[in-house]
Design a protein around this motif. Structure first.
Motif, PDB file in Angstrom:
ATOM      1  N   VAL A   1       0.857  -1.182   0.000  1.00 51.23           N
ATOM      2  CA  VAL A   1       0.000   0.000   0.000  1.00 51.23           C
ATOM      3  C   VAL A   1       0.895   1.233   0.000  1.00 51.23           C
ATOM      4  N   PRO A   2       0.618   2.226  -0.840  1.00 54.72           N
ATOM      5  CA  PRO A   2       1.435   3.449  -0.822  1.00 54.72           C
ATOM      6  C   PRO A   2       1.414   4.113   0.547  1.00 54.72           C
ATOM      7  N   ASP A   3       2.524   4.755   0.893  1.00 53.96           N
ATOM      8  CA  ASP A   3       2.616   5.405   2.207  1.00 53.96           C
ATOM      9  C   ASP A   3       1.514   6.438   2.396  1.00 53.96           C
ATOM     10  N   TRP A   4       1.184   7.192   1.351  1.00 46.98           N
ATOM     11  CA  TRP A   4       0.183   8.245   1.490  1.00 46.98           C
ATOM     12  C   TRP A   4      -1.233   7.689   1.593  1.00 46.98           C
ATOM     13  N   ALA A   5      -1.444   6.391   1.283  1.00 48.84           N
ATOM     14  CA  ALA A   5      -2.763   5.774   1.427  1.00 48.84           C
ATOM     15  C   ALA A   5      -2.892   4.981   2.716  1.00 48.84           C
ATOM     16  N   SER A   6      -1.783   4.760   3.425  1.00 54.13           N
ATOM     17  CA  SER A   6      -1.835   3.963   4.660  1.00 54.13           C
ATOM     18  C   SER A   6      -2.723   4.578   5.734  1.00 54.13           C
ATOM     19  N   PRO A   7      -2.709   5.916   5.953  1.00 51.85           N
ATOM     20  CA  PRO A   7      -3.631   6.464   6.967  1.00 51.85           C
ATOM     21  C   PRO A   7      -5.095   6.182   6.655  1.00 51.85           C
ATOM     22  N   TYR A   8      -5.480   6.273   5.384  1.00 53.52           N
ATOM     23  CA  TYR A   8      -6.876   5.976   5.025  1.00 53.52           C
ATOM     24  C   TYR A   8      -7.188   4.511   5.273  1.00 53.52           C
ATOM     25  N   ASP A   9      -6.273   3.641   4.941  1.00 53.52           N
ATOM     26  CA  ASP A   9      -6.475   2.204   5.164  1.00 53.52           C
ATOM     27  C   ASP A   9      -6.679   1.921   6.648  1.00 53.52           C
ATOM     28  N   ALA A  10      -5.844   2.531   7.503  1.00 52.82           N
ATOM     29  CA  ALA A  10      -5.930   2.278   8.940  1.00 52.82           C
ATOM     30  C   ALA A  10      -7.208   2.856   9.545  1.00 52.82           C
ATOM     31  N   GLU A  11      -7.575   4.065   9.159  1.00 47.87           N
ATOM     32  CA  GLU A  11      -8.742   4.712   9.765  1.00 47.87           C
ATOM     33  C   GLU A  11     -10.044   4.059   9.323  1.00 47.87           C
ATOM     34  N   THR A  12     -10.134   3.617   8.074  1.00 43.74           N
ATOM     35  CA  THR A  12     -11.350   2.920   7.648  1.00 43.74           C
ATOM     36  C   THR A  12     -11.465   1.564   8.339  1.00 43.74           C
ATOM     37  N   ALA A  13     -10.333   0.888   8.575  1.00 40.68           N
ATOM     38  CA  ALA A  13     -10.390  -0.397   9.284  1.00 40.68           C
ATOM     39  C   ALA A  13     -10.856  -0.196  10.719  1.00 40.68           C
ATOM     40  N   LYS A  14     -10.390   0.860  11.390  1.00 40.80           N
ATOM     41  CA  LYS A  14     -10.828   1.145  12.760  1.00 40.80           C
ATOM     42  C   LYS A  14     -12.327   1.455  12.810  1.00 40.80           C
ATOM     43  N   LEU A  15     -12.798   2.269  11.877  1.00 36.04           N
ATOM     44  CA  LEU A  15     -14.215   2.615  11.864  1.00 36.04           C
ATOM     45  C   LEU A  15     -15.064   1.389  11.546  1.00 36.04           C
ATOM     46  N   ASP A  16     -14.585   0.531  10.645  1.00 37.98           N
ATOM     47  CA  ASP A  16     -15.323  -0.686  10.322  1.00 37.98           C
ATOM     48  C   ASP A  16     -15.466  -1.578  11.551  1.00 37.98           C
ATOM     49  N   ALA A  17     -14.398  -1.679  12.357  1.00 37.75           N
ATOM     50  CA  ALA A  17     -14.470  -2.479  13.586  1.00 37.75           C
ATOM     51  C   ALA A  17     -15.474  -1.885  14.569  1.00 37.75           C
ATOM     52  N   LEU A  18     -15.540  -0.563  14.658  1.00 35.83           N
ATOM     53  CA  LEU A  18     -16.528   0.081  15.544  1.00 35.83           C
ATOM     54  C   LEU A  18     -17.950  -0.216  15.078  1.00 35.83           C
ATOM     55  N   LEU A  19     -18.191  -0.151  13.791  1.00 33.08           N
ATOM     56  CA  LEU A  19     -19.543  -0.369  13.265  1.00 33.08           C
ATOM     57  C   LEU A  19     -19.997  -1.808  13.456  1.00 33.08           C
ATOM     58  N   HIS A  20     -19.062  -2.761  13.455  1.00 38.84           N
ATOM     59  CA  HIS A  20     -19.434  -4.163  13.630  1.00 38.84           C
ATOM     60  C   HIS A  20     -20.051  -4.423  15.006  1.00 38.84           C
TER      61      HIS A  20
END
Length: 444
Positions: A156-175
């Motif tokens: 994953v490109p370095d500049w896309a890693s924050p988006y990848d991490a934050e969407t994964a955290k939000l997805d875990a909250l929604l579950h």
């Protein structure tokens, strides 16, 4: 013929010939004819002759019969039987009679008592009193361990890693949320001009907003627009897209129906940029009246995902952690790089003082030293007189020191410039203009 007031022999009644009584006459009570006789004595069994006779009368001098002896209790089970029951006794699986027999035996048999104690300790190990709630950091630790041992074949490109991490955290909250929590009210806050603005929606509405604005990045990459044919014509404005999605979702969709499409869209975005690599980093993404390169658009989406995830967590009373230090630094850096353009926009709108004219050509313009402390912080020099100029330390006229969380809350529009507890030094007007320009970066 009638034989008495309480009897009828089948003949005619005084009421008329051929009539039969419809309701029998009441019978007289037994007490009306004198006292009741004494009850007969109860019979008793003679233990000698096994014959039944009356109880002796009081005062007759006869001795009462001796009580019949009770049968002897059943003998206790043998030692080998009680020893075989120790396992069931330790598991509380014996019947009440077996339990009483085993416990009575344990008081007399030392070897069985020792074995019973060992079995009870073993049963305690089979049922540990641990909490059923998983460690909230377990997911991140597992992912970190897996990625550290085997790097991804397509990184994953370095500049896309924050988006990848934050969407994964939000997805875990929604579950972890149920339907009632998806309908919980959420208060969205941002800053327009000189005043804060609020809008109330639900958790489902926030997710619809994120998906609609993420659709700007998706369409720039050639992916499907989540609004489909309902996408508004003209310039792709985030606010107009959000309002369009909210109207369509209010009429047709269940609140939980937005979770899976948003998650699938975030996965598709990450796959697309991972396969494309650095070739798309400078691809322009339109945001209405301005554009961002794709690398900055992903940081912008990561920042907004984190901010709105915090809004959701606050609405459902759930803890939420900030981004990792390296990711937070990239988000703060994007906001600092956007400040000169935001300051120029405010000047064009008449909300800030015009820039100062340079005394001589080539002289360095004024800059403000922005110091962000804490996790993800750093030092930036903000150009005050030209949005295209690079800020340097040559002519610093003011200094602002802010905590990283406070700076992000200001950039998100959650606190006003007056509420920012900043360490300030230098030109007051320059400090005020930069604080208001930071708040103007926020939007719905």
């Amino acid at each position: 013929m009638v034989t008495g007031p309480d009897q009828w022999d089948g003949g005619e009644l005084p009421g008329g010939p051929g009539e039969r009584p419809r309701i029998p006459s009441p019978r007289s009570a037994a007490e009306d004819r004198g006292p009741l006789p004494d009850p007969p004595p109860l019979p008793v069994r003679d233990p000698v002759s096994d014959s039944v006779g009356p109880l002796p009368e009081a005062g007759s001098g006869a001795e009462p019969p001796a009580p019949v002896p009770l049968p002897d209790p059943a003998p206790a089970p043998p030692h080998r039987v009680l020893k075989s029951l120790l396992g069931a006794w330790a598991l509380s699986a014996c019947s009440p009679e077996e339990t009483a027999a085993v416990e009575a035996h344990l008081t007399d048999c030392a070897s069985c008592a020792d074995e019973a104690l060992r079995l009870r300790d073993a049963v305690g190990l089979l049922h540990p009193a641990d909490s059923l709630d998983l460690d909230p950091l377990l997911r991140s630790r597992v992912l970190e361990g897996c990625l550290g041992r085997r790097p991804a074949r397509i990184p994953v490109p370095d500049w896309a890693s924050p988006y990848d991490a934050e969407t994964a955290k939000l997805d875990a909250l929604l579950h972890d949320m149920g339907e009632a929590e998806w309908r919980a009210p959420v208060r969205l806050r941002w800053f327009e001009g000189e005043r804060p603005v609020e809008r109330e929606t639900t958790v489902a509405g926030v997710m619809g907003h994120l998906m609609a604005v993420d659709g700007l990045v998706a369409t720039a990459l050639g992916l499907t627009d989540p609004l489909g044919t309902a996408a508004p014509p003209g310039a792709p404005d985030p606010l107009v897209r959000t309002e369009t999605f909210w109207r369509a979702a209010h009429e047709t969709e269940h609140p939980l129906a937005v979770h899976a499409p948003w998650r699938d869209q975030s996965y598709a975005l990450m796959r697309q940029v991972s396969f494309a690599g650095s070739r798309v980093a400078e691809l322009a993404v339109p945001y209405g009246d301005f554009r961002l390169p794709l690398r900055d658009a992903f940081l912008d989406r990561a920042f907004e995902c984190w901010v709105h995830a915090g809004d959701i967590a606050e609405a459902v009373d759930y803890p939420y952690v900030p981004p990792a230090s390296g990711h937070l630094h990239q988000m703060v850096d994007l906001a600092a790089r956007l400040l000169p353009s935001a300051l120029a926009d405010r000047r064009r709108a008449g909300l800030a003082a015009p820039p100062q004219r340079l005394v001589e050509a080539g002289a360095p313009g004024r800059t403000l030293h922005l110091e962000v402390e804490g996790s993800g912080g750093g030092h930036w020099y903000i150009a005050l007189d030209s949005p295209a100029a690079l800020g340097t330390a040559e002519r610093t006229v003011a200094h602002i020191a802010l905590d990283s969380d406070e700076f992000c809350q200001l950039a998100a529009g959650h606190i006003s410039p007056e509420e920012a507890a900043a360490g300030q030094d230098g030109e007051r007007d320059a400090i005020r203009e930069v604080l208001f320009a930071t708040a103007s970066l926020s939007r719905l």
